[in-house]
Each structure stands twice: as structure tokens, then as C-alpha cells.
Design a protein around this motif. Structure first.
Motif, PDB file in Angstrom:
ATOM      1  N   ASP A 184      51.328  13.794  23.746  1.00  0.00           N
ATOM      2  CA  ASP A 184      51.913  13.595  22.423  1.00  0.00           C
ATOM      3  C   ASP A 184      51.135  12.548  21.629  1.00  0.00           C
ATOM      4  O   ASP A 184      51.506  12.210  20.518  1.00  0.00           O
ATOM      5  N   LYS A 185      50.049  12.051  22.204  1.00  0.00           N
ATOM      6  CA  LYS A 185      49.194  11.085  21.510  1.00  0.00           C
ATOM      7  C   LYS A 185      48.141  11.839  20.696  1.00  0.00           C
ATOM      8  O   LYS A 185      47.842  13.002  20.956  1.00  0.00           O
ATOM      9  N   ALA A 186      47.566  11.144  19.719  1.00  0.00           N
ATOM     10  CA  ALA A 186      46.581  11.794  18.844  1.00  0.00           C
ATOM     11  C   ALA A 186      45.157  11.685  19.373  1.00  0.00           C
ATOM     12  O   ALA A 186      44.343  12.582  19.138  1.00  0.00           O
ATOM     13  N   TRP A 187      44.835  10.624  20.094  1.00  0.00           N
ATOM     14  CA  TRP A 187      43.443  10.413  20.486  1.00  0.00           C
ATOM     15  C   TRP A 187      42.901  11.489  21.420  1.00  0.00           C
ATOM     16  O   TRP A 187      41.692  11.769  21.362  1.00  0.00           O
ATOM     17  N   PRO A 188      43.701  12.121  22.327  1.00  0.00           N
ATOM     18  CA  PRO A 188      43.095  13.165  23.163  1.00  0.00           C
ATOM     19  C   PRO A 188      42.542  14.346  22.370  1.00  0.00           C
ATOM     20  O   PRO A 188      41.582  14.995  22.802  1.00  0.00           O
TER      21      PRO A 188
END
Length: 145
Positions: free
Chosen positions: A75-79
Motif C-alpha cells: 500500500d506504499k507508493a515507493w515500490p
């Protein structure tokens, strides 16, 4: 004047970045950190023994596969940024197979994307560590009656 860093310098910097992600990151950072550490070990063992594009294809496909699987589950943006840099790195390798360019241009293009992947991973790990520190200082929520 042309200046080139020895290969052991870049391997140590990459290893430190992966160790930082494994040590300070959440599950996403740790999975990608371990995968990139395995790719680094694969490159050191196989690429220096017999340098050819087959080893490069295997390593970029591992990076891309792990990056995409983490990006689709997180649910994070960096991946997602990491997966896009891994895709660009993989496309650079496949473009070299289809239409070879000079070795200098190929290595420069591949390393730009590869070090961008490392930078994104370290930023993700440092943000995860900062988030854990921020939540450690919050007071406990009282139980609802």
C-alpha cells in the motif's frame, strides 16, 4: 580526464544500501533488499567469471519480478517507483540485445536505472524507520468502553 571507480567500491556501496534496507525497512524493503543482495552476489560470482548478457537478463528479471510483486501487494507508493526503474533497467538490457550500442553507453544507461533503484529502496527504508519512530512516541490509545 576519465575517472572510473573500481568495481569493489560500487559493490560495497550497493551492499551497504541493501543492508540498510534489510536492517531498517519494513517487510517490503526487506524483501527487495534481500533480492537485490542475492542479485549482487549472483553478479559477483557469475558475471566476473563469465561476462555475458545471459547473466544480466537473469539478474534484471529477478529485480523486476520481485519489484512488481512487492509493488502490486504493497500500500506504499515507493515500490511502484522501484518497479518502474527496474522495468527501465530491464528494457535497457533487452535493447542492448536487439540493437547493440557501445559498451560505455550501455553500462551508463543500466547503472543510471540500477542506482535509481538503490536510491528509491534506501529512501523507502528510511521513511519506514522514521514512521516507526514517529509511532513509538505516540501515547497509547485508551480502550473504548
Amino acid at each position: 580526464m576519465l575517472f572510473e571507480l573500481p568495481t569493489w567500491v560500487t559493490a560495497h556501496v550497493e551492499g551497504l544500501a541493501y543492508a540498510y534496507a534489510i536492517w531498517n525497512g519494513d517487510a517490503e524493503e526487506q524483501v527487495i533488499g534481500w533480492a537485490l543482495a542475492a542479485v549482487l552476489a549472483l553478479d559477483i560470482v557469475l558475471l566476473h567469471a563469465n561476462p555475458h548478457l545471459g547473466v544480466e537478463i537473469i539478474s534484471v528479471m529477478i529485480e523486476l519480478g520481485v519489484g512488481l510483486s512487492v509493488a502490486l501487494r504493497s500500500d506504499k507508493a515507493w515500490p511502484l517507483l522501484y518497479a518502474s526503474a527496474a522495468l527501465a533497467c530491464a528494457l535497457t538490457v533487452f535493447a542492448q540485445i536487439i540493437h547493440p550500442v557501445s559498451l560505455w553507453a550501455y553500462v551508463t544507461g543500466k547503472f543510471v536505472w540500477y542506482y535509481l533503484e538503490c536510491l528509491i529502496l534506501v529512501i523507502g527504508a528510511s521513511r519506514a524507520a522514521a514512521e516507526r519512530r514517529r509511532h513509538a512516541h505516540l501515547p497509547a490509545q485508551p480502550a473504548a468502553a
